[in-house]
Design an enzyme around this catalytic site. Structure first.
Site, PDB file in Angstrom:
ATOM      1  CB  SER A 271      -0.882  -0.016   1.248  1.00 46.15           C
ATOM      2  OG  SER A 271      -1.912   0.946   1.149  1.00 46.15           O
ATOM      3  CD  GLU A 272      -0.299   4.046  -3.931  1.00 41.07           C
ATOM      4  OE1 GLU A 272      -0.562   2.814  -3.897  1.00 41.07           O
ATOM      5  OE2 GLU A 272      -0.628   4.797  -4.859  1.00 41.07           O
ATOM      6  CG  ASN A 273      -1.456   4.152   2.826  1.00 43.63           C
ATOM      7  OD1 ASN A 273      -1.266   3.106   2.202  1.00 43.63           O
ATOM      8  ND2 ASN A 273      -2.398   4.250   3.744  1.00 43.63           N
ATOM      9  N   GLY A 274       2.331   3.359   2.870  1.00 45.46           N
ATOM     10  CA  GLY A 274       3.403   2.977   3.764  1.00 45.46           C
ATOM     11  C   GLY A 274       3.359   1.633   4.452  1.00 45.46           C
TER      12      GLY A 274
ATOM     13  CB  SER B 132       6.056   3.711   0.627  1.00 46.26           C
ATOM     14  OG  SER B 132       4.964   3.123  -0.028  1.00 46.26           O
TER      15      SER B 132
END
Lengths: 215, 223, 215, 223
Positions: free
Chosen positions: A45-48, A85
């Site tokens: 998930s690119e939010n981390g 990320s």
């Protein structure tokens, strides 16, 4: 089975156990529902974080997906900051990304982040994902609501990344792209090649091993 | 892509099959602290030679990667410091070992670039010194910078305090140093962990290297 | 009081509470012993932490200084990786670094990492420290063991960094460097300016506010 | 240099004195998750205008930094995404708000460069797209990269799960995101923490932002 389910189900067959996968918003998020038995992937998930899962029970603080919605975690998940990320994304540590598309062209270029004068949401993480993931799969309905083809000779919309798409899955067909050419690999059982050509602005080769798209 | 989780935990003897002559090997550690002694030992048992070792320093003759240099398995080292290991200096002068010295912060950034898909980074470190040799220099806002390029390796050997079976890692104190950076920058990542725990036993906020980066886990021999 | 203690004691007066300080090996590590009462600084260690303290009790795993020796931690210490350690150093988050020197020249350039043909230990973190710390103080005895001056017009040894030194403290005097000139700020009570000039190859101005170096 | 430790913990009202018209403000958060609501509120109470907001996205009209945009305190935003906040889009079209869009990974690297003393970084992201405009392009090993430059701010407003009195921070889950990067890249760093603990209560291995980077700490109002 509707078009979206058909697309999601077919893309699920591309995954192998151990794959690290990032799914764009919309249609791509349906893919995990249709993973074949025994396939165990890790969602990034690119939010981390790594280890995105479905929401189970009550939302927990900070456990949200890249759309800002509450989600769940698999056992063995790990959180990190945004630099890490995108180091994972750009550095080739994401095996497959599945993204929606507005247009894909013969060069493998993708347009999916803006329509000048209409939709300017920002690219978010899409440019990094398409640039960095090892395999880029575009999941989209074959034509727009107005019947315009989305597989085109050359994208007219602003690009997300140039020459990075390796596979396009629509409800009608599966294409690979290599050396600047679409190659038709699979055709849905209810579709003829002639019909597909009418609905596809781009030129495409037909693979000598053309198969029926599994539904 | 990593092998399926169940398969990551192996015996130390099993990693030897992954070593080859001429490999580029990144090793975690600073003066040997954070270097996996058991994996250095496995490299020695494998007998492979002509290695390029990439890490902070060559430690001491008997610690860190020192033994690999002492027995002559390394052809080249890319490090920031060799001063604590007289064997490195002697072999360098004798022409038996190629030594490339890199400022420590630049080494960290170059490894990070290699793992993060970046083409390079501009640093002010080294401007006006011998470090400039052969490098592009850019001037931005009136300040000079050197363009430093990515470093990658065939294999990284790392030392963790704790690993879960999936490969999530926690490092201990200053033994962290280069380990998390190298976990990103090698084709094959092998970890020696002091302790192996079940997947899920490490809080996701406390993981320092995520499992997806780790290929093989060896549990360290008890001292 | 010997030369080293005199130098370390004088440098201790440069610190203010809250300062983040990195001390090189050798003479600079003596400085914390001579901090004035009430001054509370944080020591950074380039092997990856803030909050270095003296060893108290038994060594603990991984708690070592940048020389690889067991050390202690202050309350509120924090560990991080090498990229972060040097981001702190290069990014101006270290207020003062104190380093030993072989030569310092009028431009403020420092040579302290190698002597061609003799000593090639590697620069370690020294180049980043001298380049990135907000204030660079060089702590060294005024002349070499053979009586050669160390404050020179132009360094003959390979540089660690160019034009970054802001202060030099020896057992004889305190100099600042600005705009390519050494300025004598303090002179030890047992030293005359003439004697200092004989022992200093570099030119230097004498500050109109010249003071006695506190011992 | 940070203020002496004892002085870092302040009341929310005390931070207002640090805000000025025209400031560049970095804010942590992703769709508002990890954005300090109390510090956004303090910015609103301060009444300062012509702000440049730098962060991942403009969230929603009522969350994250959305309210600052709704009331017109921002003149410019530098973000990767505005799609979830229709007010941002309307003000942009009306010419009331300047919007600079940056790919998210590039934004992270630019903030990191700003905090790490790097002059820039080479990324393949954006090559062949509108993101190229006005940027230097370098070819290395046959691959094209864009040179992306550092970003810094006058003040960073961060959200932490926990702070100790010295300023060591721990973030929670995906609320970490840009917060640790911004802690490095602003002249003044203000943190809103859900919980304040004594110095020494956080294990040094679990600190995510070290105290030396933090200037002021405000304890979040209980919900």
């Amino acid at each position: 089975m509707n078009a979206k389910e058909r697309i999601a189900r077919r893309i699920g067959r591309e995954f192998r156990s151990g794959h690290v996968v990032n799914l764009g918003i919309g249609l791509p998020t349906l893919v995990p529902r249709y993973l074949p038995e025994g396939i165990d992937i890790t969602l990034q998930s690119e939010n981390g974080f790594l280890g995105l899962g479905p929401l189970v029970g009550e939302p927990r603080p900070g456990v949200v997906n890249a759309g800002g919605q509450p989600c769940g975690l698999i056992s063995g998940a790990a959180f990190f900051d945004s630099a890490m990320s995108f180091a994972l994304i750009r550095g080739g540590h994401v095996d497959i990304t599945v993204l929606g598309g507005l247009q894909v062209d013969e060069e493998g270029s993708l347009a999916n982040w803006m329509v000048p004068g209409k939709m300017v949401p920002g690219m978010g993480g899409a440019m990094d994902l398409v640039t960095g993931a090892r395999k880029v799969i575009v999941a989209m309905e074959h034509c727009t609501r107005d019947g315009e083809p989305r597989l085109v000779e050359r994208c007219s919309l602003p690009l997300t990344a140039r020459a990075r798409v390796s596979m396009v899955v629509t409800e009608l067909a599966v294409f690979t792209i290599s050396h600047g050419e679409f190659v038709l690999q699979e055709l849905a059982p209810d579709v003829a090649v002639d019909e597909l050509r009418r609905k596809t602005q781009a030129r495409f080769l037909v693979s000598p091993d053309l198969r029926a798209m599994p539904l | 892509m990593s092998p399926p989780r169940a398969g990551k935990v192996v015996e130390r003897a099993d990693v030897v099959a992954h070593f080859r002559d001429g490999m580029r090997v990144m090793f975690g550690g600073f003066m040997g602290v954070g270097t996996p002694a058991g994996l250095v030992d496995a490299l020695m048992r494998s007998g492979v030679g002509q290695l390029t070792l990439i890490g902070n320093d060559t430690a001491f003759p008997e610690t860190g990667v020192g033994p690999l240099i002492s027995v002559g398995q390394a052809a080249r080292v890319i490090v920031s410091h060799i001063g604590t290991n007289p064997v490195t200096g002697r072999k360098m002068i004798a022409g038996e070992l190629d030594v490339e010295l890199i400022p420590q912060g630049t080494l960290a950034e170059r490894v990070r670039c290699g793992g993060a898909g970046l083409g390079g980074v501009l640093t002010p470190t080294g401007v006006g010194t011998v470090v400039e040799a052969g490098k592009s220099k850019l001037v931005l806002d009136g300040r000079e910078y050197l363009l430093e390029l990515p470093l990658r390796a065939d294999v990284a050997i790392l030392k963790a305090r704790k690993a879960d079976r999936a490969g999530n890692l926690v490092y201990e104190r200053a033994a962290r140093n280069f380990n998390p950076l190298m976990a990103m920058a090698a084709d094959l990542v092998i970890v020696e962990a002091d302790e192996l725990v079940d997947t899920g036993d490490i809080d996701p906020d406390q993981v320092m290297t995520p499992a997806a980066l780790v290929d093989l886990i060896v549990v360290a021999a008890k001292e």
